[in-house]
Structures are given as structure tokens and as C-alpha cells.
Scaffold this motif. Structure first.
Motif, PDB file in Angstrom:
ATOM      1  N   UNK A  65       0.918  -1.323  -0.001  1.00  0.00           N
ATOM      2  CA  UNK A  65       0.053  -0.048  -0.030  1.00  0.00           C
ATOM      3  C   UNK A  65       0.792   1.238  -0.060  1.00  0.00           C
ATOM      4  N   UNK A  66       2.235   1.155   0.661  1.00  0.00           N
ATOM      5  CA  UNK A  66       2.906   2.424   0.542  1.00  0.00           C
ATOM      6  C   UNK A  66       3.741   2.448  -0.890  1.00  0.00           C
ATOM      7  N   UNK A  67       3.879   1.273  -1.392  1.00  0.00           N
ATOM      8  CA  UNK A  67       4.732   1.310  -2.777  1.00  0.00           C
ATOM      9  C   UNK A  67       3.628   1.675  -3.887  1.00  0.00           C
ATOM     10  N   UNK A  68       2.399   1.080  -3.983  1.00  0.00           N
ATOM     11  CA  UNK A  68       1.433   1.485  -4.893  1.00  0.00           C
ATOM     12  C   UNK A  68       0.165   1.827  -4.134  1.00  0.00           C
ATOM     13  N   UNK A  69       0.124   3.084  -3.663  1.00  0.00           N
ATOM     14  CA  UNK A  69      -0.957   3.762  -2.868  1.00  0.00           C
ATOM     15  C   UNK A  69      -2.297   3.566  -3.656  1.00  0.00           C
ATOM     16  N   UNK A  70      -2.291   3.512  -4.788  1.00  0.00           N
ATOM     17  CA  UNK A  70      -3.474   3.697  -5.794  1.00  0.00           C
ATOM     18  C   UNK A  70      -3.996   2.146  -6.165  1.00  0.00           C
ATOM     19  N   UNK A  71      -3.497   1.144  -5.791  1.00  0.00           N
ATOM     20  CA  UNK A  71      -3.698  -0.233  -5.883  1.00  0.00           C
ATOM     21  C   UNK A  71      -4.974  -0.515  -5.114  1.00  0.00           C
ATOM     22  N   UNK A  72      -6.271  -0.287  -5.793  1.00  0.00           N
ATOM     23  CA  UNK A  72      -7.420  -0.283  -5.082  1.00  0.00           C
ATOM     24  C   UNK A  72      -7.731  -1.772  -4.477  1.00  0.00           C
ATOM     25  N   UNK A  73      -7.395  -2.725  -5.478  1.00  0.00           N
ATOM     26  CA  UNK A  73      -7.771  -4.061  -4.995  1.00  0.00           C
ATOM     27  C   UNK A  73      -6.743  -4.717  -3.816  1.00  0.00           C
ATOM     28  N   UNK A  74      -5.739  -4.284  -3.834  1.00  0.00           N
ATOM     29  CA  UNK A  74      -4.760  -4.604  -2.743  1.00  0.00           C
ATOM     30  C   UNK A  74      -5.258  -3.755  -1.413  1.00  0.00           C
ATOM     31  N   UNK A  75      -5.531  -2.458  -1.484  1.00  0.00           N
ATOM     32  CA  UNK A  75      -6.110  -1.737  -0.417  1.00  0.00           C
ATOM     33  C   UNK A  75      -7.314  -2.327  -0.033  1.00  0.00           C
ATOM     34  N   UNK A  76      -8.466  -3.026  -0.803  1.00  0.00           N
ATOM     35  CA  UNK A  76      -9.640  -3.555  -0.356  1.00  0.00           C
ATOM     36  C   UNK A  76      -9.143  -4.692   0.556  1.00  0.00           C
ATOM     37  N   UNK A  77      -8.332  -5.710  -0.155  1.00  0.00           N
ATOM     38  CA  UNK A  77      -7.787  -6.748   0.558  1.00  0.00           C
ATOM     39  C   UNK A  77      -7.510  -6.652   1.728  1.00  0.00           C
ATOM     40  N   UNK A  78      -6.566  -5.322   2.034  1.00  0.00           N
ATOM     41  CA  UNK A  78      -5.861  -4.989   3.218  1.00  0.00           C
ATOM     42  C   UNK A  78      -6.791  -4.976   4.282  1.00  0.00           C
ATOM     43  N   UNK A  79      -7.879  -4.057   3.984  1.00  0.00           N
ATOM     44  CA  UNK A  79      -9.047  -3.811   4.818  1.00  0.00           C
ATOM     45  C   UNK A  79      -9.412  -5.211   5.452  1.00  0.00           C
ATOM     46  N   UNK A  80      -9.815  -6.091   4.572  1.00  0.00           N
ATOM     47  CA  UNK A  80     -10.336  -7.362   5.159  1.00  0.00           C
ATOM     48  C   UNK A  80      -9.248  -8.141   6.021  1.00  0.00           C
ATOM     49  N   UNK A  81      -7.920  -7.973   5.860  1.00  0.00           N
ATOM     50  CA  UNK A  81      -7.127  -8.683   6.615  1.00  0.00           C
ATOM     51  C   UNK A  81      -7.133  -8.096   7.989  1.00  0.00           C
ATOM     52  N   UNK A  82      -7.338  -6.567   7.976  1.00  0.00           N
ATOM     53  CA  UNK A  82      -7.293  -6.036   9.020  1.00  0.00           C
ATOM     54  C   UNK A  82      -8.437  -6.277   9.967  1.00  0.00           C
ATOM     55  N   UNK A  83      -9.432  -6.577   9.212  1.00  0.00           N
ATOM     56  CA  UNK A  83     -10.894  -6.802   9.979  1.00  0.00           C
ATOM     57  C   UNK A  83     -10.364  -8.372  10.651  1.00  0.00           C
ATOM     58  N   UNK A  84     -10.042  -9.243   9.898  1.00  0.00           N
ATOM     59  CA  UNK A  84      -9.782 -10.715  10.216  1.00  0.00           C
ATOM     60  C   UNK A  84      -8.762 -10.559  11.431  1.00  0.00           C
ATOM     61  N   UNK A  85      -7.852  -9.630  11.566  1.00  0.00           N
ATOM     62  CA  UNK A  85      -6.875  -9.743  12.490  1.00  0.00           C
ATOM     63  C   UNK A  85      -7.440  -8.532  13.855  1.00  0.00           C
ATOM     64  N   UNK A  86      -8.673  -8.227  13.624  1.00  0.00           N
ATOM     65  CA  UNK A  86      -9.402  -7.307  14.627  1.00  0.00           C
ATOM     66  C   UNK A  86      -8.158  -5.940  14.715  1.00  0.00           C
TER      67      UNK A  86
END
Length: 742
Positions: free
Chosen positions: A106-127
Motif C-alpha cells: 500500500x505504501x509502494x502502490x498507494x493507488x492499488x485499489x484491490x490491494x487496499x480493499x484486501x488489506x482492509x479485509x485482513x485488518x478486520x480478520x486480525x481485529x
């Protein structure tokens, strides 16, 4: 560095041998520094070792001398490698590592929308998700700007998880709004509607944030303006949120779009709920709808055209629940209630005959082997294990239960409110807690737990609870506290007392009425805060007589409200304080019209807003000289609070359960003054208590003294009586033939 060495380095990475992999990649860089791939992998290895700064430095070194076009190409190479590894880690069920990799991406490619979306999901899974990530990562803006780049499945998946995990955070609704533009096909719209509708229900009923639930349902409606299911839910949510005109109009729209008899019945139920909850001037509209409802229900049980669907059945259980607010005709009401309940239970059991048969077979085996030497397993089923009237009243039983004689289990239905101390109290107080929104899961858990006696605290106020008990997961099932009996044949007993139902009631109750020796409810008391009401604040003279009534709109029957105005008229220097959830304008207009018709000055009426806490509400009861009860639906918790605060009460006793709550509570508090059996007596008692200060003082003294002697305020003894009843029920079950129980 040859191809074999690169392959060896990657194999070391896959095997978790990071030191060896790093050494091999460093050798490659030293040997052929113009090759960039080793930089990308070396940085990845360092990242996997927890050396974040070193990884970033390595990637930067690989790009530092490149031209813009080269850097862009190299960045894409690095991106592909990181995505590949993140995906691999997710497949290995290593979400924390995948999250770390995607955070760097996300820092390297801040506009990668699909990575950012998946990043949100992983953050939710990790609470670790806070809700701010949507804004920090610019996801909502990116969704609007990168339409062609967005993976729609990923977007819908992320939205679903965000609405499950953090629906109350403002950006969550913004994301949902942004997603509407992506529903270009019928299939896409349907998928998004399902996500929004489920989130609306869970947010309103589980998270207890009705306004957000309304907003999500309204979003779903934008995708399909005549979607009947959305409209059904939205009508109920508007009413729950206090947006009564919208609730009424939406319920009417539901009616116009419904064609099958069960759906029309449900639409009528929604209209009655909205109209009666709004109260006041809306009441008159409810009568013709109720008349139609009775005709439809009779036609459904007498001449069913087709077998109702599962969804229709779940909505039929409580389709007639508003009749007790309109009239006191329990025999006629119970006849329809029982037949509807029989129809619903038959459908539920036919739907899953194998499971129901399995339950029945186990019950019979347990009955043959049963004994009373082990602690009885008592299960309590409810959606009210929280700050709710039932929750406040039932807590004393759990506090006083004998844990040596009984093993307690709690089945929490649609109940996980945030920041609710009473809910947390129940979770900590009940040794065995199971939470679910699925009636199948709950029923199966009750069966697996081998519950001996299941206590339903909800009756017909919640369809999920009805669906659970209709499957008969426990051999003995009892209704208590939450409402009147349900009429569901799978319920064996309805807990009462000597006063709450007349002796003739057994003739029209399918459940065996089990009368406890004194009272069907007792509490040790109530918490009381500092009052916030004063006479001078309300412009009421210090020597005036204050009548008080605090009830929801659906309890304010016009006939009883008219009697209250007649009392007020006959007591000089008296005022009436009116409080309770309803449409404020409708209630005020309603009472002022009645006052004018009865010759009472409207400036003797005071309309009070709600207060934040129940404890403050109880303290404010101290301002009242006399509380005027409602009829044909009495107060219950409000009556207990009134008596605990030592305030005289006038109640009208009827025939149905709802019309005798205050009667049994007053009798068990040792108070007969104020109990009326006719409308005329209701007015007479109201006038007498208003004019006779000495009598009021005597009642206050008796109520205060009753705290030490009354069964109503002895929850420990009540719990012993309840436990004795449980053991007698179980012994009766063991002794009875399975075919004719109870």
C-alpha cells in the motif's frame, strides 16, 4: 547468478530458511547488480524477518538510479512479487504475514485499489481495523475514480465484512453509497441488496443503532424501489427509529404490493405496529385494519389456499399480537392465536421432519432413563439479555438460582449490543452461553446440550424464538415473563400466579397454566438515580395534585385516556404528566382533543421527554401523587417501578393477561386501594386518590413497609418457588406417558 541459484533462493524462501535465502539473493546482487529481481526478493525476505526498514531500503536501492519509465516497470515487478507472496500466505492461513506484506504494498502502490480493499479485509480478520483506514487509504475516492480497475467481487466482499465488523463508523456508509454505482446488472444489484439488507437488520437489531440500519435499508431500496422485502424491513425500522409517518406510509406501500394472504397479513401487522406505536391521533386508523386482519387470519386457518413459505410462516407467529392493545376479549383472541400457532408449528416440523423426529426420539429415551439425582439443565432462550424490561426483571432469577440443583444455559438470540453493562452481566453470570441468529443452530445446540427444561422469555415477540421452540429441542418447554402465552403446541407450560389469569383461562389456553404460589415475577428492587424533574420547572404549584402516566403509544387506548381526563376534571388543582415513546405531535393533539371534549383545560397537561437512564426515570416518579395505569394493556415493568417508588396506582382489571399485570403486582404488594373492576371504579379511584391526601399517605406507607414483607420484593423466595416448579415439571414429565404429556 544462474537460474538454478535463483531457484534455490526461492526454495529457501518457501521453506522459511530466510537467512540462506537472503545470502543467496545478496550474492546475486553482488554478481549482477543490474538485475533488479533479487532486490525485490531480498527486500521480501527481510520483511518476512521483521526488518521493515531494511526491506524498504533494499527496494529503494534497486530503483534509485532508474529513469521514470524504468521505475514504473520495476514497481510493477515488485508489486507482482508482493501480491503473489501475500496471496500464498493467505492460502496458508497466515493472515498476519499477508497483512504485513499488503501494508508495504500500500505504501509502494498507494493507488492499488484491490490491494487496499484486501488489506482492509485482513485488518478486520486480525481485529486491527479501526474504520479510519477507508479514509487514510483513499478507498472511497479511488472507487469513484478507478471504475475499470476495481475487482467487483473484491469490492463486495470488503463491503460485506466492513458492514459486519464496523457498520457504525461513518466511512462505512460512505463506502456503501459508493458501491451503488457498481450495481449495473440485475445480478450485481441483487448481490448488493442482500449485503445492505442483512447489514441493516444486524445494525438495527443487534448493534442497536436503528438510524444506521435505516440508512442502509434506504440505500438498498435505491437499487430496487419496489422490492417488497426491503420495504417490509424499512417499515419496521422507521417505526423502531421513531420516524412514524415514514413507517406508516411504507407499511401502506407494502400492503399495496402484497397479493398472497400471508403477505397481506404481514403488511397489516406492519401497519398496525406503526399506527399503534405512533399512538394518539393515529389510533383510529388501526381499527379497520385490525378488522381486516381478523378476517384474513380466519380465512388462512380455515381455508388455506396454498402452503405458506418458510418466510411467511415465520411472520405469522406474531401476526395477531396487537389485538390485546385494542380490546380485552381473550377467548376470541386466543382461539385465533392458537390456530395460527398450530399452523405455524406444523409447517416448521414438516419442513425438517428428520431433525424434529431425532429430537423426539432422544426425548423419549431420556424420559425412560431420567432421574432427579443429577442437577437439572435449565436453558433460557431470549433476545432480551440486555438493557430491556425483560432483562432487568429476569436478572434476579439468575442471581439467586441454586447452582447445585441446576445447571444454567443461556441462548442469546440476535443479542450482542455494544457497551451494554446488563448484557455483559448476563454473559458473566450464566455459565454456558450460546449466541446465534439462526433458529436451526440454536435449536440444535439446545438439543446437543441435553437441556431438560427450556424457558422461552420471548413468547411471540420474536420469530426466531418461535421457530426454535416449535421444533421442540427440549423435552419440557415453558413460556415465562416476556409476554402472554404463544399458543405454540410445543410449549408445555405457561407460568402464572393466582391473579394474572382468571380460573376460566385454562379453557382457551393450549399450555398448562402453572400457577406459582404468590406471584409470577419478583424483584429485589430497582436502582434509583437523582431525579431531574421538579414542580417549579414544569410550572406546577407546590400544592397541586400530580397524576402521571408513562407508557408507549400502543398502550394509550382512547377509551382509557378519556377516563383519565374525567378524573382530572373532577380533581381541582390537578395536573397530568404524560410520558412515553410515541409520535409527539400525535400524542399531544390526541390528549388535548380529549381534554377539550371532557371540559379540561389543556394547560393542565404536561408532555415529558424521555430520559437517558431507567434509574433516572424511576427517580422522577417521585414527583407523582398518583399514577394512572393503562387498559386493556396494563403496565408491567412500569407498574413494578411505580410500586417500588411508593406511588399510589389506579389500575383497571380485565380478563386477559395484559389487563391483569398491575392487579397481581398490587395484590402481591399488599395494596387493594386503586384496583378497579369497571371503568366507573377506575374513575372513582382516580378521583378519590387525588382528593384524599391521607389515603395516599397510607398507601405510600404500606408500599414502603411492603419492601420487607411482600412476595413482590423477595426475588430469592420467588426463585425457590420457580425452582420447585421446574423440579415438579420434570418429575411429571418422567412419570407421564410420552404420548399424552403434559
Amino acid at each position: 547468478m544462474n537460474v538454478q541459484s535463483v531457484s534455490n533462493a526461492y526454495q529457501c524462501l518457501l521453506q522459511g530458511n530466510y537467512n540462506q535465502a537472503a545470502m543467496l539473493y545478496e550474492q546475486a546482487i553482488s554478481t549482477e547488480p543490474e538485475l533488479k529481481t533479487p532486490y525485490w526478493y531480498l527486500g521480501l525476505v527481510l520483511l518476512l524477518q521483521g526488518q521493515v526498514a531494511e526491506a524498504q531500503t533494499t527496494w529503494l536501492m534497486g530503483m534509485v538510479e532508474g529513469e521514470p519509465a524504468q521505475v514504473e516497470l520495476w514497481t510493477e515487478e515488485l508489486r507482482a512479487i508482493l501480491i503473489q507472496e501475500a496471496t500464498r500466505r493467505e492460502s496458508l492461513d497466515e493472515p498476519a504475514i499477508a497483512l504485513s506484506i499488503r501494508q508495504q504494498l500500500a505504501e509502494i502502490c498507494p493507488n492499488d485499489i484491490n490491494n487496499n480493499l484486501r488489506l482492509i479485509e485482513l485488518a478486520i480478520e486480525q481485529q486491527t481495523y479501526t474504520g479510519d483506514e477507508l479514509t487514510e487509504l483513499g478507498i472511497i475516492d479511488s472507487i469513484g475514480e478507478q471504475r475499470d480497475a476495481v475487482d467487483l467481487d473484491q469490492l463486495m466482499s470488503t463491503l460485506k465484512k466492513i458492514l459486519q465488523y464496523a457498520p457504525l463508523h461513518p466511512p462505512s456508509l460512505e463506502l456503501a453509497e459508493a458501491c451503488v454505482a457498481y450495481a449495473q446488472t440485475i445480478e450485481q444489484a441483487s448481490a448488493l441488496i442482500n449485503i445492505l439488507q442483512k447489514a441493516a437488520i444486524e445494525t438495527a437489531y443487534i448493534k442497536k443503532c436503528t438510524p444506521m440500519g435505516v440508512s442502509l435499508a434506504e440505500l438498498a431500496l435505491r437499487l430496487d424501489p419496489q422490492n417488497r422485502e426491503i420495504l417490509y424491513h424499512l417499515a419496521a425500522l422507521y417505526t423502531l427509529a421513531g420516524e412514524y409517518p415514514q413507517g406508516i406510509e411504507t407499511a401502506k406501500l407494502c400492503h399495496s404490493l402484497s397479493h398472497e394472504v400471508p403477505d397481506i397479513i404481514f403488511a397489516n401487522y406492519l401497519q398496525l405496529k406503526a399506527l399503534l406505536t405512533a399512538g394518539g391521533t393515529y389510533w383510529q386508523q388501526a381499527y379497520p385494519i385490525n378488522e381486516q386482519q381478523q378476517l384474513l387470519l380466519k380465512s388462512l386457518v380455515e381455508e388455506p389456499a396454498t402452503q405458506p413459505t418458510h418466510l411467511q410462516i415465520s411472520r405469522l407467529f406474531n401476526a395477531n399480537s396487537f389485538v390485546p392493545y385494542l380490546e380485552d376479549q381473550p377467548q376470541a383472541y386466543c382461539e385465533i392465536r392458537n390456530r395460527i400457532a398450530q399452523l405455524c408449528q406444523t409447517a416448521v416440523q414438516l419442513e425438517d421432519q428428520q431433525t424434529v423426529g431425532r429430537y423426539k426420539e432422544r426425548h423419549e429415551k431420556r424420559r425412560q432413563l431420567g432421574n432427579l439425582t443429577k442437577p437439572l439443565k435449565i436453558g433460557y432462550l431470549s433476545y432480551c439479555f440486555r438493557s430491556h424490561s425483560v432483562g432487568w426483571l429476569a436478572r434476579w432469577v439468575f442471581q439467586h438460582h441454586n447452582r447445585e440443583r441446576f445447571d444454567l444455559y443461556g441462548y442469546f438470540v440476535i443479542c450482542d449490543p455494544p457497551n451494554d453493562p446488563l448484557h455483559l452481566w448476563y454473559v458473566n453470570q450464566i455459565p454456558n452461553v450460546f449466541k446465534s441468529n439462526s433458529y436451526r443452530e440454536i435449536a440444535e445446540q439446545i438439543y446437543q446440550d441435553e437441556i431438560d427444561i427450556l424457558i422461552d422469555l420471548d413468547s411471540i415477540t420474536l420469530d426466531t424464538s418461535c421457530l426454535v421452540v416449535a421444533r421442540k429441542p427440549a423435552p419440557v418447554q415453558v413460556s415465562w415473563l416476556g409476554w402472554d402465552a404463544s399458543g405454540i403446541p410445543a410449549i408445555d407450560y405457561f407460568l402464572g400466579d393466582p391473579y394474572i389469569l382468571p380460573e376460566s383461562a385454562q379453557e382457551y389456553y393450549t399450555e398448562k397454566i402453572w400457577r406459582l404460589p404468590h406471584t409470577y415475577i419478583a424483584v429485589d428492587g430497582f436502582e434509583v438515580n437523582v431525579p431531574t424533574l421538579r414542580r417549579d420547572q414544569l410550572d406546577i404549584p407546590s400544592d397541586a395534585v400530580i397524576y402521571f402516566s408513562s407508557q408507549r403509544g400502543f398502550k394509550r387506548h382512547p377509551d382509557t385516556a378519556r377516563l383519565q381526563m374525567q378524573i382530572l376534571k373532577e380533581v381541582p388543582n390537578s395536573y397530568f404528566l404524560i410520558k412515553g415513546g410515541a409520535d409527539e405531535e400525535a400524542i399531544e393533539a390526541f390528549f388535548k382533543e380529549l381534554a377539550e371534549a371532557e371540559g379540561v383545560e389543556s394547560d393542565r397537561l404536561r408532555f415529558l421527554p424521555g430520559v437517558f437512564s431507567e434509574a433516572t426515570h424511576r427517580a422522577n416518579l417521585g414527583i407523582a401523587d398518583v399514577v394512572l395505569d393503562t387498559y386493556p394493556y396494563n403496565g408491567a415493568t412500569t407498574t413494578l417501578e411505580t410500586l417500588w417508588m411508593g406511588v399510589p396506582l389506579v389500575t383497571r382489571v380485565g380478563e386477559q393477561f395484559a389487563a391483569r399485570n398491575s392487579y397481581t403486582m398490587m395484590m402481591n404488594a399488599g395494596i387493594t386501594e386503586g384496583i378497579a373492576w369497571t371503568d366507573e371504579e377506575y374513575v372513582e379511584w382516580g378521583i378519590r386518590l387525588g382528593k384524599d391526601e391521607l389515603l395516599r399517605q397510607q398507601i405510600v406507607w404500606k408500599l414502603r413497609k411492603s419492601r420487607q414483607t411482600s412476595p413482590l420484593w423477595n426475588a430469592k423466595q420467588f426463585t425457590r418457588d420457580l425452582e420447585d416448579a421446574y423440579e415438579q415439571m420434570w418429575q411429571r414429565y418422567l412419570n407421564a406417558s410420552f404420548s399424552n404429556f403434559p
